[in-house]
Design a protein around this motif. Structure first.
Motif, PDB file in Angstrom:
ATOM      1  N   ARG A  85      47.717  -6.691  15.494  1.00 11.82           N
ATOM      2  CA  ARG A  85      48.364  -7.430  15.156  1.00 11.82           C
ATOM      3  C   ARG A  85      48.321  -8.231  14.013  1.00 11.82           C
ATOM      4  O   ARG A  85      47.361  -8.220  13.806  1.00 11.82           O
ATOM      5  CB  ARG A  85      48.467  -8.879  16.459  1.00 11.82           C
ATOM      6  CG  ARG A  85      48.650  -8.451  17.805  1.00 11.82           C
ATOM      7  CD  ARG A  85      47.796  -9.514  18.657  1.00 11.82           C
ATOM      8  NE  ARG A  85      48.384  -9.357  20.396  1.00 11.82           N
ATOM      9  CZ  ARG A  85      47.934  -9.680  21.885  1.00 11.82           C
ATOM     10  NH1 ARG A  85      47.921 -11.488  20.846  1.00 11.82           N
ATOM     11  NH2 ARG A  85      48.684  -9.683  22.762  1.00 11.82           N
ATOM     12  N   GLN A  86      49.620  -7.896  13.782  1.00  9.55           N
ATOM     13  CA  GLN A  86      49.372  -8.327  11.814  1.00  9.55           C
ATOM     14  C   GLN A  86      49.310  -9.988  12.115  1.00  9.55           C
ATOM     15  O   GLN A  86      50.300 -10.945  12.581  1.00  9.55           O
ATOM     16  CB  GLN A  86      50.744  -8.526  11.431  1.00  9.55           C
ATOM     17  CG  GLN A  86      51.005  -8.407   9.981  1.00  9.55           C
ATOM     18  CD  GLN A  86      49.903  -7.006   9.177  1.00  9.55           C
ATOM     19  OE1 GLN A  86      50.580  -5.828   9.671  1.00  9.55           O
ATOM     20  NE2 GLN A  86      49.573  -7.663   8.332  1.00  9.55           N
ATOM     21  N   ALA A  87      48.609  -9.825  10.952  1.00  8.78           N
ATOM     22  CA  ALA A  87      48.185 -11.703  10.823  1.00  8.78           C
ATOM     23  C   ALA A  87      47.623 -11.790   9.370  1.00  8.78           C
ATOM     24  O   ALA A  87      46.714 -10.809   8.951  1.00  8.78           O
ATOM     25  CB  ALA A  87      46.885 -12.485  12.206  1.00  8.78           C
ATOM     26  N   PRO A  88      47.532 -12.687   8.772  1.00  9.02           N
ATOM     27  CA  PRO A  88      47.246 -13.172   7.479  1.00  9.02           C
ATOM     28  C   PRO A  88      46.049 -13.263   7.831  1.00  9.02           C
ATOM     29  O   PRO A  88      45.138 -13.843   7.876  1.00  9.02           O
ATOM     30  CB  PRO A  88      48.372 -14.009   7.183  1.00  9.02           C
ATOM     31  CG  PRO A  88      48.918 -14.201   7.530  1.00  9.02           C
ATOM     32  CD  PRO A  88      49.085 -13.972   9.495  1.00  9.02           C
ATOM     33  N   GLY A  89      45.365 -12.844   5.831  1.00 17.51           N
ATOM     34  CA  GLY A  89      44.158 -12.549   6.344  1.00 17.51           C
ATOM     35  C   GLY A  89      43.262 -11.447   6.984  1.00 17.51           C
ATOM     36  O   GLY A  89      41.990 -11.188   6.626  1.00 17.51           O
ATOM     37  N   ASP A  90      43.778 -10.577   7.581  1.00 19.02           N
ATOM     38  CA  ASP A  90      42.846  -9.861   9.248  1.00 19.02           C
ATOM     39  C   ASP A  90      42.808  -8.648   8.044  1.00 19.02           C
ATOM     40  O   ASP A  90      43.976  -8.217   7.887  1.00 19.02           O
ATOM     41  CB  ASP A  90      43.776  -9.860  10.531  1.00 19.02           C
ATOM     42  CG  ASP A  90      43.009  -8.842  11.011  1.00 19.02           C
ATOM     43  OD1 ASP A  90      41.623  -7.845  10.667  1.00 19.02           O
ATOM     44  OD2 ASP A  90      42.725  -9.396  12.291  1.00 19.02           O
ATOM     45  N   PRO A  91      42.075  -8.031   7.813  1.00 19.99           N
ATOM     46  CA  PRO A  91      41.468  -7.040   7.430  1.00 19.99           C
ATOM     47  C   PRO A  91      41.664  -5.896   8.017  1.00 19.99           C
ATOM     48  O   PRO A  91      41.239  -4.908   7.265  1.00 19.99           O
ATOM     49  CB  PRO A  91      40.400  -6.703   6.515  1.00 19.99           C
ATOM     50  CG  PRO A  91      39.659  -8.192   7.700  1.00 19.99           C
ATOM     51  CD  PRO A  91      40.486  -8.459   7.949  1.00 19.99           C
ATOM     52  N   GLY A  92      41.455  -5.906   9.346  1.00 15.86           N
ATOM     53  CA  GLY A  92      41.988  -4.771  10.075  1.00 15.86           C
ATOM     54  C   GLY A  92      40.102  -3.890  10.153  1.00 15.86           C
ATOM     55  O   GLY A  92      39.873  -4.518   9.977  1.00 15.86           O
ATOM     56  N   SER A  93      40.186  -2.757  10.623  1.00 14.92           N
ATOM     57  CA  SER A  93      39.416  -2.451  10.318  1.00 14.92           C
ATOM     58  C   SER A  93      38.789  -0.546   9.461  1.00 14.92           C
ATOM     59  O   SER A  93      39.856  -0.191   9.005  1.00 14.92           O
ATOM     60  CB  SER A  93      39.063  -1.455  12.257  1.00 14.92           C
ATOM     61  OG  SER A  93      40.870  -0.589  12.408  1.00 14.92           O
ATOM     62  N   PHE A  94      37.935  -0.695   9.414  1.00 18.66           N
ATOM     63  CA  PHE A  94      37.600   0.628   8.785  1.00 18.66           C
ATOM     64  C   PHE A  94      36.849   1.625   9.324  1.00 18.66           C
ATOM     65  O   PHE A  94      35.844   1.224  10.840  1.00 18.66           O
ATOM     66  CB  PHE A  94      37.339   0.374   7.249  1.00 18.66           C
ATOM     67  CG  PHE A  94      35.797  -0.532   7.590  1.00 18.66           C
ATOM     68  CD1 PHE A  94      34.364   0.259   7.271  1.00 18.66           C
ATOM     69  CD2 PHE A  94      35.540  -1.879   7.423  1.00 18.66           C
ATOM     70  CE1 PHE A  94      33.096  -0.465   7.207  1.00 18.66           C
ATOM     71  CE2 PHE A  94      34.200  -1.874   7.710  1.00 18.66           C
ATOM     72  CZ  PHE A  94      33.126  -1.618   6.934  1.00 18.66           C
ATOM     73  N   THR A  95      36.268   2.795   9.377  1.00 15.63           N
ATOM     74  CA  THR A  95      35.479   3.865   9.702  1.00 15.63           C
ATOM     75  C   THR A  95      34.438   5.254   8.600  1.00 15.63           C
ATOM     76  O   THR A  95      36.189   5.497   8.105  1.00 15.63           O
ATOM     77  CB  THR A  95      36.619   4.547  10.743  1.00 15.63           C
ATOM     78  OG1 THR A  95      37.036   4.337  11.868  1.00 15.63           O
ATOM     79  CG2 THR A  95      35.333   6.108  11.521  1.00 15.63           C
ATOM     80  N   LEU A  96      33.801   4.893   8.778  1.00 23.10           N
ATOM     81  CA  LEU A  96      33.280   6.485   8.147  1.00 23.10           C
ATOM     82  C   LEU A  96      32.435   7.364   9.003  1.00 23.10           C
ATOM     83  O   LEU A  96      32.341   7.469   9.755  1.00 23.10           O
ATOM     84  CB  LEU A  96      31.606   5.405   7.406  1.00 23.10           C
ATOM     85  CG  LEU A  96      31.563   4.364   6.194  1.00 23.10           C
ATOM     86  CD1 LEU A  96      30.836   4.427   6.532  1.00 23.10           C
ATOM     87  CD2 LEU A  96      32.410   4.578   4.723  1.00 23.10           C
TER      88      LEU A  96
END
Length: 536
Positions: A145-156
């Protein structure tokens, strides 16, 4: 241990990272968001782009500085005219990887594949899989859910090639390039040799385990070891040097000092400390040719160094460390050396994981011609003068080179010396019939000087036969069998040896079968072709 710095390498997202005014902070921008994770610090972000997007790179750099002051951003302008052209993108990334100062011991590399064109993402994947980029793939995703300042996630992503067989097969050119590199671009024709090089290329990239190269002197063990080093160094797998030593040159107490170094005052004459070749090879490759010549004490110390990456210098009280890959070469049968007590069984077991036998030139006759072309080109490049061999001269030389008269006892060293002589004597850069005839005479003379008269050969029947059987043989049979085995060792095949041995009597037979006659003769003494033809 000091924590490694985290370095991200990736393209600026020309659409995803774009945005103007205060509204840009309300959208998810992958490159900027990656530096906004509170539990992770990116020490450096290497941002790839083409020249026309320099303004966007400046904006992203400023925004990253605002949210993560500890992250330094370095822009890299790549000459990519068309981001959808595979050759253009791959070539630019390949050149970039060659000049980038990778330091895997101090930095951990994450290759960001969320941004950039699909072609760029595929190229980054392939170059990471091939270790041109010595790191892990990094994939980022926006928040649900788009929210200002939320960087989302990442996967290595740790690459598992079994999941990507189709891609690996479609883009196999890098593996083919690696094979060609190991062969110096020589179009070798021997199926056995080519299959061996294919496997060596594969394990050279995937493994740091010791490699054992067997084969006669001059078969190319040293040359191949150096090419393995250069191939791995081009993939950023080595930071150190290629260190080579012929163990046959080591004598007495100096052997340990040469290999393992010594401390000051360790023995008379040790006025200064010496690091030794094992430490010189740290982070590189150590090639020990003729490893069977090492003494048992040095073998024990070498085993410890290979297994534990540490050892004691001569006269030292404190162990030193060296992390190197070992390639060993030998023209001996180390299994027999173990049985004879001349080589340690535990060291042999340790270096016998990847073992390859390089055939001599007589067993690779089909590769003589492409090697002649390679050597002529090499001579021309080194001397600044073209050297070629005309058709008639080539046919005459090849007819001799592939005949039973050509012993090639020095293997590729003999061939290299022969081509060098012909190229040097070439008139106006052309190797003629006269030059070839002179060279053939010279080779016959050289090989004749090195041939022992019958009865003075080095055939040792006690290595091949049971002692009781040997004791029951007449001297006549012993001498005849030795002479037959000597011919077998100088022949390319069972049939070739049979033709030499029965050249006169075969004409009287309606259906001559020289190979069968020789096979039956050897069988009388409990021997087969492999035993009779194997050189000691």
């Amino acid at each position: 241990m000091q924590k490694k710095r985290t370095v991200v390498i990736g393209f600026v997202g020309t659409h995803l990272d774009n945005g103007k005014g205060a509204a840009r902070w309300e959208k998810w921008r992958p490159s900027v968001a990656l530096t906004q994770h509170e539990d992770m610090v990116i020490d450096r972000f290497d941002l790839l782009y083409s020249g026309k997007f320099v303004a966007l790179v400046d904006q992203v750099t400023q925004d990253i500085a605002a949210v993560s002051p500890e992250t330094s951003v370095v822009g890299h302008d790549l000459p990519i005219a068309d981001p959808w052209d595979f050759e253009n993108v791959y070539g630019s990334l390949f050149d970039f990887s060659k000049r980038y100062p990778f330091d895997p011991d101090k930095e951990e590399y994450w290759i960001h594949i969320t941004t950039g064109s699909h072609v760029a993402q595929i190229c980054l994947f392939l170059m990471t899989e091939a270790r041109y980029f010595p790191g892990r793939l990094l994939q980022t995703s926006p928040p649900r859910r788009q929210a200002p300042g939320d960087p989302g996630s990442f996967t290595l992503i740790d690459l598992d090639l079994s999941k990507y067989d189709q891609i690996a097969q479609r883009f196999s050119s890098e593996q083919q390039d690696g094979v060609a590199f190991l062969k110096s671009g020589i179009a070798t024709r021997s199926p056995r040799f080519n299959a061996m090089i294919d496997e060596i290329e594969h394990i050279a990239i995937k493994s740091r385990a010791p490699i054992l190269l067997m084969g006669p002197t001059g078969a190319g063990k040293s040359f191949l070891a150096r090419r393995v080093f250069e191939l791995k160094k081009s993939r950023h797998q080595f930071d150190g040097k290629f260190v080579e030593l012929n163990c046959a040159t080591l004598h007495g107490d100096g052997a340990g000092s040469t290999l393992f170094g010594h401390v000051k005052g360790a023995f008379t004459g040790a006025a200064t400390e010496r690091p030794g070749l094992l430490r010189t090879a740290h982070k590189g490759l150590l090639f020990l040719d003729e490893i069977g010549e090492l003494g048992l004490d040095e073998q024990a110390m070498l085993l410890k160094a290979v297994e534990e990456k540490r050892f004691l210098p001569v006269g030292g009280d404190h162990e030193v460390q060296s992390d190197f890959q070992l390639i060993a070469g030998t023209n001996r049968d180390l299994a027999k050396e173990v049985l004879a007590g001349r080589f340690r069984e535990d060291l042999y077991a340790r270096i016998n994981l990847w073992t390859y036998e390089l055939p001599g030139l007589v067993d690779r006759c089909e590769d003589i011609e492409p090697n002649i072309d390679y050597l002529l080109a090499q001579h021309s490049a080194e001397n600044g003068q073209q050297a070629r061999i005309n058709k008639e001269a080539r046919e005459r030389y090849m007819g001799f080179a592939m005949s039973s008269e050509a012993l090639w006892s020095g293997n590729f060293r003999d061939l290299s010396a022969s081509v060098t002589r012909m190229a040097t004597l070439a008139e106006a850069g052309r190797v003629t019939d006269a030059v070839v005839e002179g060279e053939i005479i010279r080779l016959k003379r050289l090989w004749h000087r090195g041939t022992r008269p019958a009865g003075q050969d080095e055939v040792a029947l006690d290595d091949l036969m049971d002692g009781d059987a040997l004791a029951g043989m007449d001297l006549f049979d012993t001498l005849q069998l030795k002479a037959v085995i000597q011919v077998c060792r100088q022949s390319k095949s069972l049939s070739d040896a049979g033709r030499k041995l029965y050249a006169a009597s075969r004409a009287a037979k309606a259906k001559p079968n020289d190979a069968d006659r020789l096979k039956k003769y050897l069988g009388k003494f409990g021997l087969n072709w492999d035993q009779a033809s194997t050189r000691p």
